[in-house]
Design an enzyme around this catalytic site. Sequence first.
Site, PDB file in Angstrom:
ATOM      1  N   ASP A   5     -71.035  47.670  -1.497  1.00 60.61           N
ATOM      2  CA  ASP A   5     -70.431  48.726  -0.680  1.00 60.61           C
ATOM      3  C   ASP A   5     -69.592  48.018   0.383  1.00 60.61           C
ATOM      4  OD1 ASP A   5     -69.857  50.551   1.324  1.00 60.61           O
ATOM      5  OD2 ASP A   5     -71.825  51.516   1.256  1.00 60.61           O
TER       6      ASP A   5
ATOM      7  N   LYS B 221     -57.542  59.013   2.016  1.00 63.41           N
ATOM      8  CA  LYS B 221     -57.691  60.064   0.983  1.00 63.41           C
ATOM      9  C   LYS B 221     -58.094  61.381   1.637  1.00 63.41           C
ATOM     10  CE  LYS B 221     -58.204  56.764  -2.428  1.00 63.41           C
ATOM     11  NZ  LYS B 221     -57.504  56.623  -3.685  1.00 63.41           N
TER      12      LYS B 221
END
Length: 321
Positions: free
Chosen positions: A236, A283
């Site tokens: 991650d 995004k």
Amino acid sequence: MESFIRTDDLSMTGGSPIIGAPLGGIVYQGIGEYAGHLDTELGVVDDSWGEFRFVRGKERQVFWTRNVWLEPFRLEFGSISEAAAALRSVQRNWAPSLFTQFRRGELIKAKLPPITDKPRSFPWLVPDAPMGAWTLLDEHTLIGSARCASPFPGGIVEFTEDKEGPPSRAYLKVQEALVRARTFPKPGERCIDAGATPGGWTWVLAGLGARVTAIDRASLDERVLAMDGVEYLKHDAFTLAPEELGPTDWLFSDVICYPERLYAWIERWLSSGLCRNFICTLKMQGEPDWETIRRFAAIQGSTVVHLCANKHELTWIRIGK
Ligand SMILES: C[S@@+](CC[C@H](N)C(=O)[O-])C[C@H]1O[C@@H](n2cnc3c(N)ncnc32)[C@H](O)[C@@H]1O
């Protein structure tokens, strides 16, 4: 019909000769399916033509725009030759963005110096020469601007597609962002590519000769992993501290996440002083996260743009000194 006026007193126009009558404001060009976001950003407008919005006064900070016309003017013209001559009298480069009067527009375009709208091969250094823009409102009225925010004709750029090398089409975003930034990772420079899988951005960066640390929770394409200078961390990205990853020349992120999650990580990078250059996709899910977009744009030396290759997302670019 009034013929065009050209002003050569450059002190009146901030440096560029003008033709026609200045509109006294700014023209913003919307982006197809995201035009509604530009309308939200601008609120009340003074005029509207096709995808163009005109607002009186100084330039406003907007993000969902294909191009911004910084010195717009209105030119009433009699003939096609007259319109073309007026534009040519100012500078070489003029690109049309037509929404009506297509045939007449094409005839004017044919009388202007040619501008390539063919796909570009990457890497490409955009010339510094200004790229003007114009459109027609009716048979005898042209709106144009010699100075525009986008260096690309009509705000549009396309790159030659490679259907075999890169494992995803996402590579077109990083190519366009680097061309807009007018600088590229140099051979041997280090890049961190967060949210790298399947590996389109890493493929571009390694192709430039950079060393790339690709980070993703999902596996990287094997051919990309085998490229010179590529290392892969299955992780991650946001749980890795800048100090753990170490100094890097470039930080790229195309991670699918809420913009505020990315912002928190980027803040750590900025305060660490371990990276100078950043290119990150913001995004959007549903309504844009306006507050976080503005926070990114407020970072010193930043631009936030909608790339031609962006969908419902923006790109934050910050090139350090
Ligand atoms: C749009 S894709 C990236 C495409 C890539 N830039 C390319 O050119 O092929 C987004 C990636 O973000 C990755 N991702 C999502 N959350 C992540 C996280 N917290 N850390 C690292 N990668 C993450 C996903 O696994 C996915 O591969």
